[in-house]
Design a protein around this motif. Structure first.
Motif, short mmCIF file in Angstrom:
data_model
loop_
_atom_site.label_atom_id
_atom_site.label_comp_id
_atom_site.label_asym_id
_atom_site.label_seq_id
_atom_site.Cartn_x
_atom_site.Cartn_y
_atom_site.Cartn_z
N PRO A 187 71.61 25.11 59.84
CA PRO A 187 72.79 25.01 60.70
C PRO A 187 73.10 26.31 61.45
O PRO A 187 73.54 26.28 62.59
CB PRO A 187 73.92 24.67 59.74
CG PRO A 187 73.26 24.20 58.49
CD PRO A 187 71.91 24.82 58.45
N SER A 188 72.91 27.45 60.79
CA SER A 188 73.10 28.75 61.43
C SER A 188 71.97 29.66 60.97
O SER A 188 71.32 29.38 59.95
CB SER A 188 74.48 29.32 61.07
OG SER A 188 74.61 29.48 59.68
N ASP A 196 68.55 15.75 65.84
CA ASP A 196 68.76 16.07 67.24
C ASP A 196 70.24 16.30 67.50
O ASP A 196 71.09 15.57 66.96
CB ASP A 196 68.24 14.92 68.12
CG ASP A 196 68.21 15.26 69.59
OD1 ASP A 196 67.91 16.41 69.94
OD2 ASP A 196 68.50 14.36 70.40
N GLY A 197 70.55 17.30 68.29
CA GLY A 197 71.94 17.53 68.68
C GLY A 197 72.86 17.86 67.52
O GLY A 197 74.04 17.50 67.54
N GLY A 198 72.35 18.50 66.47
CA GLY A 198 73.18 18.87 65.33
C GLY A 198 73.42 17.76 64.34
O GLY A 198 74.26 17.90 63.45
N THR A 199 72.69 16.64 64.48
CA THR A 199 72.84 15.54 63.52
C THR A 199 71.49 15.07 63.00
O THR A 199 70.48 15.15 63.68
CB THR A 199 73.59 14.33 64.12
OG1 THR A 199 72.87 13.85 65.25
CG2 THR A 199 75.01 14.69 64.50
N ILE A 200 71.52 14.57 61.78
CA ILE A 200 70.39 13.91 61.16
C ILE A 200 70.60 12.43 61.45
O ILE A 200 71.65 11.87 61.13
CB ILE A 200 70.36 14.16 59.64
CG1 ILE A 200 70.32 15.67 59.35
CG2 ILE A 200 69.19 13.44 58.99
CD1 ILE A 200 70.67 16.03 57.92
N GLN A 254 74.69 8.73 61.87
CA GLN A 254 74.40 10.13 62.13
C GLN A 254 75.13 10.97 61.09
O GLN A 254 76.29 10.70 60.75
CB GLN A 254 74.83 10.53 63.53
CG GLN A 254 74.07 9.82 64.62
CD GLN A 254 74.53 10.22 66.01
OE1 GLN A 254 75.65 10.68 66.21
NE2 GLN A 254 73.65 10.05 66.98
N PHE A 255 74.44 12.03 60.62
CA PHE A 255 74.97 12.90 59.58
C PHE A 255 74.92 14.35 60.04
O PHE A 255 73.97 14.76 60.71
CB PHE A 255 74.16 12.74 58.29
CG PHE A 255 74.08 11.32 57.81
CD1 PHE A 255 75.02 10.81 56.93
CD2 PHE A 255 73.06 10.47 58.24
CE1 PHE A 255 74.94 9.49 56.48
CE2 PHE A 255 72.98 9.16 57.80
CZ PHE A 255 73.92 8.67 56.92
N ALA A 256 75.91 15.15 59.66
CA ALA A 256 75.98 16.56 60.05
C ALA A 256 74.87 17.35 59.37
O ALA A 256 74.60 17.16 58.18
CB ALA A 256 77.33 17.13 59.67
N ALA A 286 77.65 15.21 56.04
CA ALA A 286 78.80 14.32 56.26
C ALA A 286 78.51 13.32 57.38
O ALA A 286 77.77 13.62 58.32
CB ALA A 286 80.04 15.13 56.62
N VAL A 287 79.10 12.15 57.27
CA VAL A 287 78.93 11.11 58.28
C VAL A 287 79.62 11.56 59.57
O VAL A 287 80.81 11.88 59.57
CB VAL A 287 79.51 9.76 57.81
CG1 VAL A 287 79.42 8.72 58.93
CG2 VAL A 287 78.81 9.28 56.56
N LYS A 288 78.87 11.60 60.65
CA LYS A 288 79.41 11.90 61.98
C LYS A 288 79.61 10.61 62.77
O LYS A 288 80.48 10.54 63.62
CB LYS A 288 78.48 12.82 62.76
CG LYS A 288 78.35 14.20 62.17
CD LYS A 288 79.65 14.92 62.19
CE LYS A 288 79.53 16.24 62.87
NZ LYS A 288 80.80 16.90 63.03
N LYS A 289 78.78 9.62 62.48
CA LYS A 289 78.87 8.32 63.16
C LYS A 289 78.32 7.26 62.21
O LYS A 289 77.26 7.44 61.63
CB LYS A 289 78.05 8.36 64.46
CG LYS A 289 78.04 7.04 65.20
CD LYS A 289 77.16 7.12 66.44
CE LYS A 289 76.97 5.74 67.03
NZ LYS A 289 75.79 5.67 67.86
#
Length: 163
Positions: free
Chosen positions: A96-97, A119-123, A131-133, A138-141
């Motif tokens: 992530p960083s 891609d774009g910061g998500t798994i 989509q996961f962070a 964590a669930v993003k979508k």
């Protein structure tokens, strides 16, 4: 002429001969679809955000080696803000960083499909769009409602391994 007789050369064919030919063509198509690529059975790779795909290729030396102790990747192989999927080892590694590495289970918590890319910061799981962070799983979508399970990894020098 009976259905068992087949004419040779030009002319009408019997229904039995026609059906047998159609069945053979269908079986050939089905078998071809089951075959793999012409890569000799090498593992497939999933695209990631610049990092390596699936990297668990068998050791050329053969033998009874413990793959759990084998490194997953080098730290330089995992892009900052992205990650890589190691399907045969059941883990996703993200960065992530700079210098911060995280490990997650590769199975989506929605319906059990393996995640397919980062891609774009998500798994991302392309089965149903979850989509996961990359930071904490964590669930993003959704439709998933639970985060990806964490997997313990360790960094030893420039090597990333399962802990």
């Amino acid at each position: 002429m009976s259905d068992d007789q087949v004419l040779t050369g030009p002319g009408p064919r019997t229904r039995r001969a026609l059906l047998a030919g159609a069945g053979a063509v269908g079986a050939s198509v089905a078998l071809a679809a089951c075959g793999g690529d012409d890569d000799g059975g090498a593992p497939s790779t999933a695209p990631t955000s610049g990092g390596p795909g699936v990297t668990d290729v068998p050791d050329a030396g053969g033998g009874n080696r413990d793959t759990a102790a084998a490194p997953l990747a080098r730290t330089t192989d995992i892009p900052v803000g992205g990650g890589a999927i190691f399907a045969e080892r059941g883990v996703v590694v993200t960065q992530p960083s700079p210098g911060e590495f995280k490990g997650f289970d590769l199975i989506c918590t929605h319906k059990g499909c393996p995640v397919s890319n980062i891609d774009g910061g998500t798994i991302n799981c392309t089965c149903h769009g979850s989509q996961f962070a990359i930071t904490d799983g964590a669930v993003k979508k959704g439709p998933a409602t639970k985060p990806l399970a964490p997997k313990q990894i360790k960094v030893n020098g420039d090597q990333i391994m399962i802990a």
